[in-house]
Design a protein around this motif. Sequence first.
Motif, short mmCIF file in Angstrom:
data_model
loop_
_atom_site.label_atom_id
_atom_site.label_comp_id
_atom_site.label_asym_id
_atom_site.label_seq_id
_atom_site.Cartn_x
_atom_site.Cartn_y
_atom_site.Cartn_z
N GLY A 148 0.79 -1.29 0.17
CA GLY A 148 -0.06 0.01 0.06
C GLY A 148 0.70 1.47 -0.17
N TYR A 149 1.83 1.13 0.63
CA TYR A 149 2.79 2.22 0.61
C TYR A 149 3.42 2.65 -0.60
CZ TYR A 149 6.88 5.45 2.10
OH TYR A 149 7.71 6.52 2.05
N THR A 167 -4.55 0.02 -9.15
CA THR A 167 -3.37 -0.49 -9.23
C THR A 167 -3.07 -1.61 -8.28
OG1 THR A 167 -2.73 1.36 -10.43
CG2 THR A 167 -1.00 -0.07 -9.62
N LEU A 168 -3.30 -1.11 -6.87
CA LEU A 168 -2.86 -1.93 -5.69
C LEU A 168 -3.91 -3.43 -5.84
CD1 LEU A 168 -1.88 -2.50 -2.97
CD2 LEU A 168 -3.75 -1.41 -1.93
N THR A 169 -5.21 -3.21 -6.23
CA THR A 169 -6.04 -4.40 -6.21
C THR A 169 -5.43 -5.28 -7.44
OG1 THR A 169 -7.87 -3.00 -5.64
CG2 THR A 169 -8.40 -5.12 -6.91
N GLY A 175 -1.30 8.61 13.33
CA GLY A 175 -0.20 8.12 12.98
C GLY A 175 -0.18 7.44 11.59
N ASP A 176 0.81 7.02 11.10
CA ASP A 176 1.23 6.59 9.67
C ASP A 176 0.22 5.25 9.67
OD1 ASP A 176 2.83 6.87 7.26
OD2 ASP A 176 2.97 4.60 7.82
N ARG A 177 -0.49 5.21 8.81
CA ARG A 177 -1.43 4.11 8.45
C ARG A 177 -0.69 2.92 7.94
NH1 ARG A 177 -3.33 7.31 4.76
NH2 ARG A 177 -5.40 7.70 5.80
N TYR A 178 0.28 3.10 7.41
CA TYR A 178 0.81 1.88 6.70
C TYR A 178 1.87 1.11 7.81
CZ TYR A 178 -0.31 4.24 2.51
OH TYR A 178 -1.15 5.06 1.38
#
Length: 532
Positions: free
Chosen positions: A214-215, A222-224, A336-339
């Motif tokens: 995801g990052y 595109t991720l899918t 915070g950072d979701r990833y």
Amino acid sequence: MSEYEKVLKQLGSYGPLHYFGKYQFRVFIIVSLFETPAAWAMLLPILINAKPTWTCYEDSGNSTRNMTQNYTMNACAADNKKCGAMKFSEDFTSIISEWHLICENEGIPSLITTIQMVGVFLGACITGQLADKFGRKKPLYMEYLLLLILLFCSAFAQSWQTFAVLRFFIGGLVGGVLVTNFVLPLEYVIPSWRVFCGCVGFWAVGLMLLAPLGYLIRDWRTLTMVTSLVGLPMLLSWRLVPESPRWLLSKGRYEEAKQIILTMAAYNKVDNPDLTQLQLSMKIDRNENKGCQMYSYHNLCRNPKSAFHSFIAMFSWFVSSSVYYGLNFNTKNLAGDRYLNIFISGLVEIPALALVLLISNKIGRRKTISLLMMLAGVSCFSVLFIDLAVSGEKSSGLTILTIVLAMLGKSGIAGGWAAVQVFSAETFPTVVRNIGIAACSMSARVGGVVAPQFESLNSIQQSLPFTIFGGLALACGVLVCFLPETAGRPLPDKLDIDVMVEAPLNDKREKAVGEVLEDTPLQNDYEQENVL
């Protein structure tokens, strides 16, 4: 099928992996690897349902539609009016930015996830029947292939309605893959290794890998596509994973099971086991089961005691699923950072599963589950107290503590669910064990259906989902203490009422044995072979 267990011991290793041969280990690793793409397909909503920062430009009402003077950040227009225009940040895309699922449409992402979990429920139910009829291998690979195809196609959905339909079928296929993925390795190992195979897997690894994917890939379409294409190489393992010998024997297909067993012996470099008693046992079991009593779900509630135990087991699965998926889907709402949060969310599952392996046989199943559920409950409930105790600028200073508590809760529920699965399998008597686990599995799917709705309460108050998760986990931690301990004890075979008719059942078995002994040389379903 105790004779099959004896054969498995002969096929195992006598080194560090006692009775767990290289062939069984190969099957376990390959089949477990299916969990990683399945985890991506199931948990993609954590990323593709995330809400970017956005600006709502209010309609000024004049002829020029000047909407640059009145605007709000991350909030809908005043008086609940529709925004004249919206602009989303370009940090990442999601279905929310794609179809403007905010304001009056803000409940749609959670609805889509709920629809997906309904698919998981139905897929697990249907695949259970398919796997019993057609075997474990074919449904696993067929559903996995369809999963990758539909996951790829979902990247091209042009409306959220189409996307929701595709997510329903994706959920159904994930549920089917997880059913066969769980059962197949268990039928290759002896009972002492079932806790290991039931707890260890690559689901948490899949969740952890979702973070860097995801990052690096910020576009949801595109991720899918990437997560579906990366899973394709698993299909090449078709020739490396045979059908379950136990299932083949249950269907009377002795010759096919025999060939797999001999292949296992050659691969493990051990002598071919004597299969005489195995074939004899198979014939006796098949004769004995002709016209035998059929059990159904109502047998789980034959008396108040069994009904109470069944309720606790089903409730434990419901809690485990709703809290586990609720915490997963709520990860995108944490500060915070979701990833980084997603990565840690997967990482914390590993020590919890290791703890289950280490202590479940020493302190017992009940104490292990209660301990982990209490950890999850107290951790989640603590978020409420933080929310009530601080406000404004002070609350931002406790963001890290909130994340830590959420991850502790995730670790506890992940380990607790693994222990609950083993405990439930040991609690139900043999004659209704499959039915009992099926009922528990359906309860878990119901928990998965309501989990996105629990998570959506975050829009009302951030601590509200955690309060519900904490209450459910604490209740489960208390209730499991009322179940009988199963660690180190023989598995129950019969319902209480069956004891009264045990003598007729023994007479029936003697008759089945006599019928087989009269039929010498024995005939299997494919070729004649003298085994006596």
